[in-house]
Each structure stands twice: as structure tokens, then as C-alpha cells.
Scaffold this motif. Structure first.
Motif, short mmCIF file in Angstrom:
data_model
loop_
_atom_site.label_atom_id
_atom_site.label_comp_id
_atom_site.label_asym_id
_atom_site.label_seq_id
_atom_site.Cartn_x
_atom_site.Cartn_y
_atom_site.Cartn_z
N LYS A 139 2.91 7.86 13.63
CA LYS A 139 3.02 6.44 13.99
C LYS A 139 1.85 5.65 13.43
CE LYS A 139 3.66 3.39 17.98
NZ LYS A 139 3.76 3.32 19.47
N GLN A 140 0.65 6.20 13.49
CA GLN A 140 -0.53 5.50 12.99
C GLN A 140 -0.49 5.36 11.47
OE1 GLN A 140 -2.75 3.94 14.98
NE2 GLN A 140 -1.39 4.65 16.61
N LEU A 141 -0.08 6.43 10.79
CA LEU A 141 -0.01 6.39 9.33
C LEU A 141 1.08 5.43 8.85
CD1 LEU A 141 -0.56 10.17 8.61
CD2 LEU A 141 -2.07 8.33 7.88
N GLU A 142 2.21 5.39 9.58
CA GLU A 142 3.27 4.44 9.22
C GLU A 142 2.81 3.01 9.45
OE1 GLU A 142 7.93 3.32 10.23
OE2 GLU A 142 6.91 4.84 11.44
N CYS A 143 2.10 2.80 10.54
CA CYS A 143 1.56 1.46 10.85
C CYS A 143 0.64 0.99 9.72
CB CYS A 143 0.82 1.50 12.17
SG CYS A 143 0.02 -0.07 12.62
N PHE A 144 -0.21 1.88 9.23
CA PHE A 144 -1.13 1.53 8.15
C PHE A 144 -0.37 1.33 6.83
CE2 PHE A 144 -4.59 2.81 5.06
CZ PHE A 144 -5.32 1.64 5.22
N GLU A 145 0.70 2.10 6.63
CA GLU A 145 1.53 1.95 5.43
C GLU A 145 2.20 0.58 5.39
OE1 GLU A 145 5.60 4.04 3.81
OE2 GLU A 145 4.04 5.40 4.55
N ARG A 146 2.50 0.04 6.57
CA ARG A 146 3.18 -1.25 6.65
C ARG A 146 2.25 -2.43 6.33
NH1 ARG A 146 8.79 -1.42 6.81
NH2 ARG A 146 9.50 0.54 7.68
N GLN A 147 0.97 -2.16 6.22
CA GLN A 147 0.03 -3.22 5.85
C GLN A 147 -0.08 -3.27 4.33
OE1 GLN A 147 -3.76 -2.67 7.85
NE2 GLN A 147 -2.75 -1.88 9.68
N SER A 148 0.11 -4.46 3.75
CA SER A 148 -0.01 -4.60 2.29
C SER A 148 -1.41 -4.20 1.86
CB SER A 148 0.26 -6.04 1.87
OG SER A 148 1.61 -6.37 2.07
N CYS A 149 -1.49 -3.25 0.94
CA CYS A 149 -2.79 -2.82 0.44
C CYS A 149 -3.36 -3.90 -0.48
CB CYS A 149 -2.61 -1.51 -0.32
SG CYS A 149 -4.15 -0.64 -0.60
N GLN A 150 -4.61 -4.32 -0.21
CA GLN A 150 -5.20 -5.43 -0.95
C GLN A 150 -6.34 -4.97 -1.84
OE1 GLN A 150 -5.84 -9.01 1.32
NE2 GLN A 150 -4.41 -8.38 2.92
N PHE A 151 -6.41 -5.58 -3.01
CA PHE A 151 -7.43 -5.24 -4.00
C PHE A 151 -8.13 -6.53 -4.45
CE2 PHE A 151 -4.01 -2.19 -4.13
CZ PHE A 151 -4.66 -0.96 -4.16
N GLY A 152 -9.45 -6.49 -4.46
CA GLY A 152 -10.21 -7.66 -4.89
C GLY A 152 -10.25 -8.72 -3.81
N GLY A 153 -10.90 -9.85 -4.13
CA GLY A 153 -10.98 -10.96 -3.18
C GLY A 153 -12.06 -10.74 -2.14
N ASP A 154 -11.74 -10.99 -0.88
CA ASP A 154 -12.68 -10.91 0.24
C ASP A 154 -13.27 -9.50 0.35
OD1 ASP A 154 -14.00 -10.90 2.66
OD2 ASP A 154 -12.50 -12.09 3.69
N THR A 155 -14.59 -9.39 0.12
CA THR A 155 -15.28 -8.09 0.15
C THR A 155 -15.19 -7.44 1.52
OG1 THR A 155 -16.83 -8.94 -1.49
CG2 THR A 155 -17.43 -6.91 -0.37
N LYS A 156 -15.35 -8.24 2.59
CA LYS A 156 -15.29 -7.70 3.95
C LYS A 156 -13.91 -7.10 4.24
CE LYS A 156 -18.78 -10.68 6.14
NZ LYS A 156 -19.03 -11.70 7.19
N LEU A 157 -12.87 -7.78 3.76
CA LEU A 157 -11.52 -7.30 3.99
C LEU A 157 -11.28 -5.99 3.26
CD1 LEU A 157 -8.73 -7.95 5.25
CD2 LEU A 157 -8.15 -9.11 3.11
#
Length: 624
Positions: free
Chosen positions: A62-80
């Protein structure tokens, strides 16, 4: 108890507890806790510790699927970016600790396989910049090993005529081997290997989505979409990195035909990671991504208001993707008016109102029909009697389907493909419903496009016929009659007689089309067939056990018990006639070539293999 909810601190605490070999258990609502030592030892004593481990597997998944559902982001906001990297590391830590625990139990092999797929998928999804992995150069030894496994798998697939690896298959081997750690996992895990080959080779979907988004690919398969997206590989389903303001997002997208505020239509790829996202389709039909997936998941019970179309890739792509189109209504649902806007089959060229299923080149048409077409005299129309079947070892009567295909030449020399099938409005879903289904007469309707285009696990038999302009138009006129009768509920589906395969035989054999030039494609004696359904097959074997002269009597007895008198009332200009298997030619004919003969879609394959008729056998998307 502590709930994780993809919280980095909670993930690390959970991982620490797992690493410390503490007796961790998880509740149904996703909370974890340290189990009482006495309960833990009693559980181990009686061999039920795998139940606890399965609870851990569920929360990890469930946790891994939840994380998979978040768009992986590259560049931009360093904190993010740093936050995302920390999340990835925490999830991998939890998964790694769980993997070590599962290794100690033989009963956790299946869950461990799924967990390892999710782990390696996460690594490649977030890439090296976030502490994961990048694709690498291909190792020659590993490449040969994967190719050998794929070749062995393909040899076992009965639907393929050509079982050798083709150019497309070799490209897939290369793509798999670019994910080196995943490829090594595939070599060790036969279950994962089969799932991969089914997805990438049989269904013709992208390797990268299977590797990097394991739960999304599983969702696509469960929703009966894998065969549809693979039919038009790369056009409908895709993994994409897209520039969004100052950052780049990686996600999985499905192509939909959407409606703009000015009512114009366009094709757009929509992320399916957030299933709550709402889409506006043609006719102001508004649905969420989740609802769209549910419609496809329910296709075996209800046809629904969505279908996949390949469109015309040369022109504007507004008609490519998932369209608001009900295959049985032959039209779209208007959210504004709350009614269906169906095509008008009384129009001379009514078929031109239909969305484009696909347009193919001359070479592809030659491959599908086995014809060598002359550039200077290419036919305007080709009619095709088609049938699909799951079993190639016997003449399957229940896991098979017959339908009619049409290829119409365009002004640019390409051919537009139309496939129409006849289906009962309600299809059996349980084993015992099949027993009454074989004698029932049900209200039927005509479907476009025929859904069997999306079944790569079945073999396809195509028997083509070149038609003149007049014959082609007469064929379409006959189809229009079938569609009109279906709309008026005046057409029945009779398993033993006027079934799915009866329609292509009946239309092509019509005097205005080809008449006697069409050989018998599907008609065969009832007892020469077999069934995949074990209960139905037992009935066949029971009748075949009796001496030949007694078999007709037993057929009548069994059909009477099952209720072959049941039928539908058809009102023709005020005169009501009852249509049933009992009063059909199957039961009443004195002709031994007709009585107790049915239209079996699998019979066309037998006749093609014996060389009695011209036809082409193929299987899988893009394999033959």
C-alpha cells in the motif's frame, strides 16, 4: 499503533522495527504495532506466522503504491526534490527490511516477488538523481539469457502461428536488458517473467511502464485495458516526462478524446496517477479517471460508454484514444441531453459516421488477408469472415467468437477497417448460466468495434473475399438491417443456431453480396464440437457415449430439460412470433446437413488448416 501514510519519519520508524526483528504486525486500517510476545510464539508454534507476514506485505504494498501514484519530479524546487529523494530512500529501506523477513518463509514467495518488483521499479522510476538507478548499456550474456527465456515462452503460446522471435520481440529484449537489475530479477522469478512477457510481447505494451510503474500496469490489466492499449501500441498508453513550469514530471498517461469549452474535440494524454481527476468527453460527458477505468473493468458484464480507437495517425489525432462511444448503441452518450446520439444507418454512407477504428496500409492488408494486391487495380471493398478462439487443439464452442470485418479503400490508397459483431445483451458470467445459455434465445445487438480485436491471447482466423462496389454496398446495407433489428429488439442470439458466427456467414452468402461463392465457414454438427466449460463438456460426452442412432434422441431430451422452448417474442408489423431454439432449423429441419448443426467459429480454422478454404491464421498483437 502507528499509521504511516507515506510519512518519512513513520516509514523510518517502521523500517527500524522490522530491522530489529521485533514481532511486528499490522491492522486492517494500515497501522503497525509490536505484537505480544506470547501471541507471536503461539502463532509460530502452530505455523501461522505467515498470516502476520502477509499483513506486513499488505502495508508495504500500500505504501509503495501510494508513492508510485505521486508524479516523480526532476529539477525545479530543491527542497521538493530532496524531500522526494528522502521518501524514496525511506520506502526502499522498509521494503528491504521486509524482503529479508519474507526470505525466511516459503509461504511468502509470491508476496516477496511482488515486493521486489515494486522495489526495483521504484529505483528506476526515481532514477539515480534521487538515489535510484538509471538505465544502463546492455550486457550481452544477460541479453542472450532473456532472449532464450522469451523464445521458450513463445513456443508454448498456442495462439501464435509463427513462434520465432520477430524484430519487435528482439527490440523488447533490448529494452528489458537496459533495466539490468530488473532483467536479473526476471531471470530468477518465473512468475514475474510470465507477467512481463504477457504484458510486453502478447499484449504489445511498453516495457518501461511494466518496470517503473508495477502497480499502475497491474491496474491496467485488471481493468481489461492491456489488450486494448497494446492493440495500438504507444498511441493510447505511454510513460512520459513532461515539463511543468520549472520542474519535469514523470507519469503514466492514457489518451482520451476530450471536449473543449467551444465543443471542439481534441486528443489529449491524461495522467492516470490521480484517479480523482475529472475529464470532459464529447457531449459534455464528465467522468473521473477512476470511473473510466471501472467502465473498462466491467466490460464483460456491461459494454459501457467508452471504447478505444486507433483513428487516423496521418491526420489530426482528435479521434485517437478512449472515446465517448457505446459499442452497442453505435453512438456517444450526451451528458447535456442524457440520451445516446447513435449513427443514422438509413443514410447511404452511414458507416462514415462511425469513429475510425483503424486505417491500414496496403502491405498490412495483404498480411491480414493473404492476398497480393495489384497497385493498379486495388479492390474498393474486402469482406472478411473472422473468428477468434482460445483453444487450437479442439473445436471449441464456448470460448470462441465469429464476426464480420470490412476493409474500405480510401482516396489515398489506404483502407479503413470496420469490425462488427453480434452479441447477446446479457452474457453468462457464472458456470451454471452457461447451461441455460446453450438453449436460450436472448435479445441481441450489433457491436462496433467488435471487442475481440482486443483479445491477443486468442488466435484469429480471417477468411477474406474481394467485393465489387455494388457487393460492398449491399454488404453494408445488410449490416444496417441487422443494426436496425437490434435497436428494435427484433433480433435474437441463439447459441445453437443464429449465434455470432451466423451473421458473417449469412451476410456474405446473401444473393446481393456473394451468394453461393461463399463456402460453408462455420456450420458443423453439434457433437463434433467440444467445450472449455467442464460442465458443458460433460453433457457433450454423455451424448457421444450413446450409439450414434440414439444420439439425436438424447440431444432432444437434454435440450428439453434445459428449456430450449424458451425464446423471445418478435413483433413484425403487428404479428408476434416466438423465436426459440425449439422452433429453429436446428431442431425442426429434415435436412441432415442442417439438423443439430450449429455455427461454430472454430470450424473456420479447421477448414483453413486443411486447405479447404483460403484464409489467414494469426495470434497476439503484431506477432504474425
Amino acid at each position: 499503533m502507528a499509521k504511516i501514510n507515506c510519512n518519512i519519519d513513520e516509514l523510518n520508524r517502521f523500517a527500524e522495527a522490522l530491522e530489529g526483528n521485533r514481532p511486528i504486525n499490522c491492522s486492517r486500517d494500515g497501522k503497525w504495532y509490536v505484537e505480544n510476545r506470547i501471541i507471536y510464539h503461539v502463532r509460530k508454534l502452530f505455523g501461522y506466522d505467515h498470516c502476520r507476514l502477509q499483513n506486513i506485505a499488505k502495508i508495504c504494498a500500500k505504501q509503495l503504491e501510494c508513492f508510485e501514484r505521486q508524479s516523480c519530479q526532476f529539477g525545479g524546487d530543491t527542497k521538493l526534490v530532496e524531500s522526494q529523494k528522502a521518501q524514496a530512500e525511506a520506502h526502499l529501506r522498509v521494503a528491504g527490511a521486509a524482503d529479508k523477513i519474507f526470505s525466511k518463509s516459503k509461504k511468502m514467495c509470491s508476496k516477496q516477488s511482488e515486493l521486489r518488483h515494486r522495489m526495483v521499479g521504484l529505483k528506476y522510476r526515481v532514477e539515480k538523481v534521487h538515489g535510484g538507478l538509471d538505465k544502463q548499456g546492455v550486457d550481452k550474456v544477460l541479453h542472450q539469457q532473456i532472449a532464450d527465456e522469451m523464445a521458450a515462452w513463445k513456443q508454448k503460446q498456442k495462439q501464435y502461428v509463427n513462434k520465432e522471435l520477430n524484430e519487435r520481440d528482439w527490440l523488447k529484449v533490448y529494452e528489458i536488458c537496459e533495466y539490468q537489475e530488473f532483467a536479473q530479477l526476471v531471470m530468477k522469478d518465473k512468475k514475474l517473467q510470465k507477467e512481463l512477457f504477457d504484458w510486453a510481447i502478447r499484449d504489445n505494451n511498453q516495457v518501461e511502464i511494466f518496470v517503473e510503474f508495477p502497480d499502475v500496469s497491474k491496474r491496467i490489466k485488471k481493468c481489461l485495458l492491456a489488450g486494448r492499449t497494446g492493440r495500438f501500441a504507444g498511441q493510447i498508453l505511454s510513460m512520459k516526462k513532461k515539463q511543468c513550469e520549472e520542474t519535469v514530471k514523470k507519469d503514466v498517461r492514457l489518451r482520451f478524446q476530450i471536449e473543449n469549452e467551444d465543443l471542439s474535440l481534441k486528443s489529449k494524454k491524461i495522467s492516470i496517477l490521480d484517479e480523482s481527476h475529472e475529464i470532459r468527453l464529447r457531449g459534455e460527458y464528465r467522468i473521473t479517471v477512476k470511473r473510466a477505468l471501472e467502465i473498462f473493468a466491467n466490460k464483460n458484464l456491461e459494454v459501457g460508454n467508452l471504447e478505444v480507437f486507433g483513428g487516423d495517425r496521418r491526420v489530426a489525432k482528435q479521434d485517437i484514444g478512449i472515446l465517448n462511444f457505446n459499442p452497442h448503441k453505435l453512438g456517444h452518450f450526451s451528458g447535456r441531453a442524457g440520451v445516446y446520439r447513435s449513427v443514422d444507418v438509413s443514410e447511404p454512407n452511414w458507416w462514415e459516421q462511425l469513429p475510425v477504428f483503424e486505417i491500414i496500409e496496403k502491405g498490412e492488408l495483404e498480411k491480414r488477408t493473404g492476398f497480393q494486391l495489384d497497385d493498379s487495380d486495388m479492390p474498393q471493398w474486402i469482406g472478411m469472415a473472422k473468428s477468434t478462439y482460445k483453444n487450437v487443439d479442439f473445436m471449441d464452442v464456448d470460448v470462441s467468437h465469429g464476426f464480420i470485418g470490412v476493409a474500405k479503400k480510401q482516396s489515398d490508397g489506404r483502407y479503413r477497417i470496420y469490425d462488427f459483431g453480434k452479441f447477446p445483451e446479457k452474457f453468462p458470467s457464472k458456470w451454471y448460466e452457461y447451461l441455460s445459455f446453450i438453449v436460450d434465445t436472448l435479445v441481441a445487438s450489433i457491436e462496433y468495434p467488435d471487442s475481440n480485436n482486443f483479445y491477443p491471447s486468442r488466435q484469429l482466423a480471417t477468411v477474406p473475399f474481394v467485393l465489387t462496389e455494388e457487393q460492398g454496398r449491399n454488404m453494408m446495407r445488410k449490416l444496417a438491417e441487422y443494426i436496425s433489428l437490434g435497436r428494435e429488439k427484433k433480433i435474437g442470439f441463439m447459441f445453437g443456431r443464429e449465434n455470432c458466427a451466423y451473421m458473417p456467414q449469412n451476410i456474405l452468402s446473401d444473393k446481393s453480396v456473394l451468394g453461393d461463392k461463399v463456402p460453408n465457414l462455420y456450420r458443423v454438427h453439434f457433437l463434433k464440437t467440444e467445450a472449455s466449460n467442464p460442465y458443458l463438456n460433460k453433457l457433450f460426452r454423455f451424448v457421444k457415449w450413446w450409439p450414434k442412432e440414439q444420439q439425436p434422441g438424447w440431444i432432444t431430451v437434454i435440450l428439453t430439460i434445459l428449456g430450449y422452448h424458451r425464446g423471445i417474442d418478435v413483433n413484425n408489423d403487428g404479428v408476434v412470433n416466438k423465436t426459440s431454439l425449439k422452433n429453429s432449423l436446428f431442431s425442426t429441419s429434415n435436412n441432415p446437413e442442417v439438423k443439430h448443426h450449429m455455427y461454430n467459429p472454430s470450424y473456420a480454422r479447421i477448414r483453413i488448416q486443411k486447405g479447404e478454404i483460403h484464409g489467414v491464421l494469426s495470434g497476439g498483437h503484431g506477432n504474425d
